[in-house]
Design a protein around this motif. Structure first.
Motif, PDB file in Angstrom:
ATOM      1  N   TYR A  79       4.986  -6.022   0.636  1.00  0.00           N
ATOM      2  CA  TYR A  79       3.539  -6.245   0.747  1.00  0.00           C
ATOM      3  C   TYR A  79       3.083  -7.460  -0.059  1.00  0.00           C
ATOM      4  O   TYR A  79       2.382  -8.325   0.457  1.00  0.00           O
ATOM      5  N   GLY A 106       8.629  -2.620   1.303  1.00  0.00           N
ATOM      6  CA  GLY A 106       8.113  -3.018   0.001  1.00  0.00           C
ATOM      7  C   GLY A 106       7.835  -4.503  -0.148  1.00  0.00           C
ATOM      8  O   GLY A 106       7.840  -5.034  -1.247  1.00  0.00           O
ATOM      9  N   PHE A 139      -1.350  -0.042   0.825  1.00  0.00           N
ATOM     10  CA  PHE A 139      -0.255  -0.480  -0.049  1.00  0.00           C
ATOM     11  C   PHE A 139      -0.580  -0.456  -1.533  1.00  0.00           C
ATOM     12  O   PHE A 139       0.304  -0.242  -2.351  1.00  0.00           O
ATOM     13  N   LEU A 151       8.921   6.749   0.051  1.00  0.00           N
ATOM     14  CA  LEU A 151      10.138   5.963   0.026  1.00  0.00           C
ATOM     15  C   LEU A 151      11.331   6.745  -0.521  1.00  0.00           C
ATOM     16  O   LEU A 151      12.459   6.491  -0.144  1.00  0.00           O
ATOM     17  N   LYS A 187      -0.060   3.815  -4.088  1.00  0.00           N
ATOM     18  CA  LYS A 187       1.286   3.582  -4.619  1.00  0.00           C
ATOM     19  C   LYS A 187       2.049   4.875  -4.920  1.00  0.00           C
ATOM     20  O   LYS A 187       3.216   4.984  -4.558  1.00  0.00           O
ATOM     21  N   ARG A 215       3.179   6.286  -1.624  1.00  0.00           N
ATOM     22  CA  ARG A 215       4.231   5.442  -1.045  1.00  0.00           C
ATOM     23  C   ARG A 215       5.558   5.651  -1.762  1.00  0.00           C
ATOM     24  O   ARG A 215       6.608   5.698  -1.133  1.00  0.00           O
ATOM     25  N   ALA A 216       5.522   5.765  -3.090  1.00  0.00           N
ATOM     26  CA  ALA A 216       6.750   5.973  -3.861  1.00  0.00           C
ATOM     27  C   ALA A 216       7.410   7.276  -3.428  1.00  0.00           C
ATOM     28  O   ALA A 216       8.633   7.332  -3.240  1.00  0.00           O
TER      29      ALA A 216
END
Length: 125
Positions: free
Chosen positions: A28, A26, A113, A124, A117, A120-121
């Motif tokens: 970026y 995280g 990135f 993660l 989002k 990615r969330a």
């Protein structure tokens, strides 16, 4: 007298950009800021964000264009090396494309990135 472009003097980008960009960490936004500062300091920001400079890329028809185009390509390769050296192997494998430019690689990272989002969330979590 031939002048030496400042970007040609950088021997180890990791001395300037201490963050390795990874999907999981995280960082970026921090990596981008450090990278842009470095590119501005070494006068190559136009290779990743062309709209930040007033002078356009060298045109083939301009006087001295062969030299300018050769230098442009060399600097673009250096900026690509900087990016590749400061990202994880997983990201490198994801974005590595033959005959690409620093700008296209920058945009590919931004897409990974910024534009993804929600994905990615989920990744993660």
């Amino acid at each position: 007298m031939i002048s030496l472009h400042p970007a040609l003097t950088v021997t180890n980008i990791k001395n300037f950009i201490l963050i390795i960009l990874e999907m999981e960490n995280g960082h970026y936004t921090s990596w981008v800021e450090l990278f842009k500062i470095h590119c501005r300091a070494y006068d190559v920001i136009d290779h990743i964000i062309p709209s930040e400079v007033v002078t356009p890329k060298p045109a083939e028809k301009d006087k001295g264009a062969a030299t300018d185009t050769t230098l442009w390509k060399r600097l673009d390769s250096i900026v690509l090396q900087w990016m590749y050296s400061t990202i994880s192997n997983d990201l490198l494998i994801t974005i590595l494309t033959p005959n690409t430019t620093a700008e296209k690689t920058w945009q590919a990272l931004e897409t990974i990135f910024i534009d993804s989002k929600p994905t990615r969330a989920l990744y993660l979590e």
